[in-house]
Write an enzyme that holds these catalytic residues in place. Structure first.
Site, short mmCIF file in Angstrom:
data_model
loop_
_atom_site.label_atom_id
_atom_site.label_comp_id
_atom_site.label_asym_id
_atom_site.label_seq_id
_atom_site.Cartn_x
_atom_site.Cartn_y
_atom_site.Cartn_z
NE ARG A 128 -4.08 -1.92 2.01
CZ ARG A 128 -4.04 -2.89 2.91
NH1 ARG A 128 -3.15 -2.85 3.89
NH2 ARG A 128 -4.89 -3.88 2.86
CE LYS B 96 4.97 18.11 -13.30
NZ LYS B 96 5.05 16.87 -14.01
CD GLU C 109 6.34 17.18 -21.59
OE1 GLU C 109 5.62 18.14 -21.29
OE2 GLU C 109 5.88 16.08 -21.96
CG HIS D 72 -1.08 11.84 -24.81
ND1 HIS D 72 -1.66 12.02 -23.59
CD2 HIS D 72 0.26 11.78 -24.57
CE1 HIS D 72 -0.73 12.08 -22.65
NE2 HIS D 72 0.44 11.94 -23.22
NE ARG E 58 0.21 17.62 -12.03
CZ ARG E 58 0.86 16.71 -11.33
NH1 ARG E 58 0.57 16.54 -10.05
NH2 ARG E 58 1.80 15.97 -11.87
CG HIS F 175 5.78 12.27 -24.31
ND1 HIS F 175 4.43 11.98 -24.24
CD2 HIS F 175 5.98 13.31 -23.45
CE1 HIS F 175 3.86 12.79 -23.37
NE2 HIS F 175 4.77 13.60 -22.87
CD GLU G 86 -4.30 16.92 -14.69
OE1 GLU G 86 -3.18 16.44 -14.53
OE2 GLU G 86 -4.98 16.76 -15.71
CG ASN H 298 -2.85 17.70 -18.95
OD1 ASN H 298 -1.90 16.96 -18.76
ND2 ASN H 298 -3.87 17.77 -18.12
CG HIS I 284 0.71 16.67 -22.89
ND1 HIS I 284 1.44 17.84 -22.95
CD2 HIS I 284 1.55 15.75 -22.34
CE1 HIS I 284 2.64 17.63 -22.45
NE2 HIS I 284 2.74 16.38 -22.08
CE LYS J 146 -0.93 14.50 -13.92
NZ LYS J 146 -1.28 15.06 -15.24
#
Ligand code: NAD
Ligand code: GLY
Length: 350
Positions: free
Chosen positions: A118, A220, A182, A245, A234, A255, A230, A238, A241, A140
């Site tokens: 956990r 960031k 990025e 993507h 946040r 990427h 997010e 993206n 993206h 993330k």
């Protein structure tokens, strides 16, 4: 009836340190704690081949799990093999996973650390430019699943991020380009960084990159600190993206290259829907093309954009789009309209 409320909060502190040669100073003292079930080093085949002597020098005797390099292996199979490796290394609840590699290693390692018992502590040692300026910071973690990027994942902040520009010296130019994708995205969201980037004579210069890594991390971190899960702000990260993507899923571009194409398309899409700053948009376009170093128009199967996790209603696409230096807007479009407009923009652009 008694009513109890448990408010979930991310209270874990995440410390980021960044300096050339900081890797050995940070990791060598951890070695003792990592032995005998105290930890595992997780990396990929390329990084291990390049840095095995260095890793043995500072972390000799620590169990190592090496995944095959590449996005194709960022999946549930690698995740479960790693979890098995962690069990075999007899990791305990207070053990640590050191994820040393690019964004793929960081995302898989971070997820495994968040799942094992956990949640155990994770130290990220990003070795690509992309991982240093973006993926290692912010918690993330994910694997791709069923053809969808990052579908299975969790928010789980690393205990520590050790970003050492030393690792950038072995990166191929294409990987620098990937990280620059990025960085340009951060530039679009931060006016001072945008100025630094547009003024730089050589965006690929390692000295220049080492200088701007901390600035990117600081930017960031400032966003993640205010919105770790997010819920709002946040979403700006993206930028580029959604379309990026979709391109990534139907091309062999990296990427970062896909993010750059996404930024190009989406800044023009923004101009169709918002009052945008034309000088900024032109400067962003030329910055993206400088990093892409030309490149043919990528394949566009925009139906993949419908699979994006950021979409909140079916049949619609939700995007963060750049409108001026340091400013973005959220745009939601029915899919057919998004597809038609991006198709037209692609015709105009290349
Ligand atoms: P990557 O991890 O696949 O690394 C790219 C290549 O560089 C790989 O072949 C790797 O083996 C190699 N490499 C790594 N370090 C090296 C070094 N120092 N010298 C030479 N080669 C080296 O890819 P990436 O671009 O680092 O990351 C992309 C991944 O990151 C994607 O899966 C993307 O979804 C994810 N990502 C996550 C976040 C996040 O917030 N978690 C943000 C952006 C991207
Ligand atoms: N790379 C997007 C984010 O971390 O939110």
């Amino acid at each position: 009836m008694k009513r109890f409320v448990i408010r979930e909060r991310d209270t874990r502190e995440s410390v980021v340190v960044c300096r050339k040669n900081i890797f050995s100073a940070e990791l060598a003292p951890m070695r003792g704690e990592l032995l005998g079930g105290g930890g595992i080093l997780f990396t990929d085949s390329n990084v291990y081949a390049l840095y095995k002597p260095l890793l043995e020098k500072y972390l000799g005797g620590v169990p190592v799990f090496v995944m095959p390099a590449g996005e194709a292996h960022k999946n549930e199979e690698t995740l479960f093999k790693l979890l098995k490796g962690m069990q075999e290394a007899k990791l305990r609840r207070n053990s640590r996973l050191i994820a040393l590699g690019g964004g793929v290693v960081g995302d898989v390692g971070g997820l495994a650390a968040s799942l094992y018992m956990r949640g155990i502590s994770c130290v990220q040692v990003p070795t690509t430019l992309l991982a240093q300026v973006d993926s290692s910071v912010g918690g993330k973690t994910a694997v791709d699943f069923g053809g969808v990027k990052n579908l299975i994942g969790a928010f789980s902040q690393p205990a520590r991020v050790i970003a050492d520009p030393l690792f950038l010296e072995t990166l191929p130019r294409r990987e620098l380009k990937c990280g620059l994708g990025e960085i340009v995205k951060h530039g679009a969201l931060s006016a001072p960084l945008f100025e630094t980037l547009t003024a730089a004579p050589d965006l690929f210069d390692l000295g220049f990159l080492a200088k701007i890594v901390p600035e990117n991390i600081a930017f960031k971190a400032s966003v993640v600190r205010r919105d770790p899960r997010e819920k709002g702000l946040r979403r700006c990260l993206n930028l580029g993206h959604t379309t990026g993507h979709a391109i990534e899923l139907c091309s062999d571009l990296s990427h970062g290259e896909c993010v750059l194409w996404g930024l190009l398309f989406e800044s023009r899409l923004a101009a169709r829907h918002f009052d945008t700053d034309k000088a900024f948009s032109d400067a962003l376009t030329s910055l993206c093309f400088r990093v892409l170093e030309g490149g043919e128009r990528p394949p566009l199967d925009l139906r993949k954009a419908l699979l994006d996790k950021k979409n909140t209603s079916s049949g619609a696409v939700t995007l963060a789009v750049p409108v001026a230096a340091g400013q973005f807007e959220i745009l939601e479009l029915p899919f057919a309209r998004y597809e038609e407009e991006i198709g037209r923009i692609a015709e105009e652009l290349c």
